[in-house]
Design an enzyme around this catalytic site. Structure first.
Site: not given
Ligand code: CP
Length: 311
Positions: A63-64, A91, A113, A141
């Site tokens: 999603r993100t 590496k 991320r 998040h």
């Molecule tokens: N909600 C969320 O962060 O989903 P993903 O891990 O798929 O990005």
């Protein structure tokens, strides 16, 4: 009356902890305009035509990652995508070397991320680009919390005084902490509910109440944000079995029907169907899970657009 400021107070989005209620309201006002844009036949605006954005994903995401990429494309930014599994990180290259190499290619903003809490802060301390945290380990998040609160507001109006429950694996969730900060900044009352082993011991010091009784919590709240059991982050067994978790802490239709009120049900995804939530709830009229995903694009467009204005 709430005043809407014209500018964010920060050049990075590292966590909801570090932004103000005025920042959040500005992001929401901007996201409302972008939501109109993405529902038009021509969904694109030229706002970030001169901006290059690197999406650095050192951890899995559906999603993100897609939502940020779509938001960037809708704003006409140039994009480079990086995933750790196919990079020279394998590496032995350090995070700073990886990012400095990418920045040498004249990147203006970084969406990252990373499994390590604080990794986006580390980058912000060392490089000049705007950094957006797309999830750092069990820490924060922020764009998920923003899209969650934006979606709640669409359903139940101003969140001041509203009762929001966060259910499930609070200990391993970055969504929980960002949601707590965001909802409190908007004046909501927050309760966390789950098995004692999945709720941090001193979480009440953040000003939230704690319950281990799912029925009592659902009866109390206006909105239930159900979190995923994060088995991949659980190094020991925190409850006897998934079946027992579903029985005592899962949300199902029978439980919702037994309440004497209607509540809104949310989930940031990915869902463990039949564990924290059954399909007849996830796919029901109570659930706004897909509206959350739709709002994610508009909210991320707003964040990117406003931070680009701080370059
Ligand atoms: N909600 C969320 O962060 O989903 P993903 O891990 O798929 O990005």
């Amino acid at each position: 009356m709430t005043t809407i400021v014209q500018n964010l107070s920060t050049k990075h989005l590292l966590g909801i902890k570090y932004i103000t209620a005025a920042d959040i309201r500005l992001i929401f006002e901007t996201a409302k305009s972008f939501k109109e844009v993405i529902n038009r036949p021509i969904k694109k605006v030229p706002s970030l035509r001169d901006v290059t954005i690197a999406n650095l994903f050192f951890e899995n995401s559906t999603r993100t990652r897609i939502s940020f990429e779509l938001a960037e494309k809708r704003l006409s930014a140039d994009i480079v995508n990086f995933s750790a599994s196919s990079s020279s990180v394998k590496k032995g290259e350090t995070l700073l070397d990886t990012v400095n190499n990418i920045l040498s290619m004249k990147v203006d903003m970084v969406v990252m991320r990373h499994p390590a809490p604080g990794a986006p802060q580390f980058l912000a301390d060392h490089i000049d680009a705007n950094i957006i945290n797309a999830g750092d380990g069990t820490h924060e998040h922020p764009t998920q919390a923003l899209l969650d609160a934006f979606s709640m507001q669409e359903q139940i109006g101003d969140l001041a005084g509203k009762k929001i429950a966060i259910l499930g694996d609070i200990t391993h969730s970055r969504v929980a902490l960002s949601n707590i900060f965001c909802l409190q900044k908007l004046g909501a009352e927050v309760k966390v509910c789950g098995p004692p082993t999945l709720i941090p011991k001193h979480i009440n010091q953040l000003g939230v109440s704690v319950s281990h009784d799912i029925r009592e919590t659902l009866q109390w709240c206006d909105v239930a944000n159900v979190l995923r059991i994060q088995l991949e982050r659980q190094d020991i067994q925190y409850f006897p079995s998934l079946r027992e978790y579903a029985q005592y802490f899962g949300i199902n239709r029978k439980l919702l029907d037994s309440l004497n009120k209607e509540i809104v049900v949310m989930h940031p995804g990915p869902i463990n169907r039949g564990v924290e939530i059954t399909s007849d709830v996830a796919d029901s009229d109570h659930s706004i899970i897909l509206q959350q995903v739709e709002n994610g694009v508009a909210v991320r467009m707003a964040v990117l657009y406003l931070l680009a204005g701080k370059r």
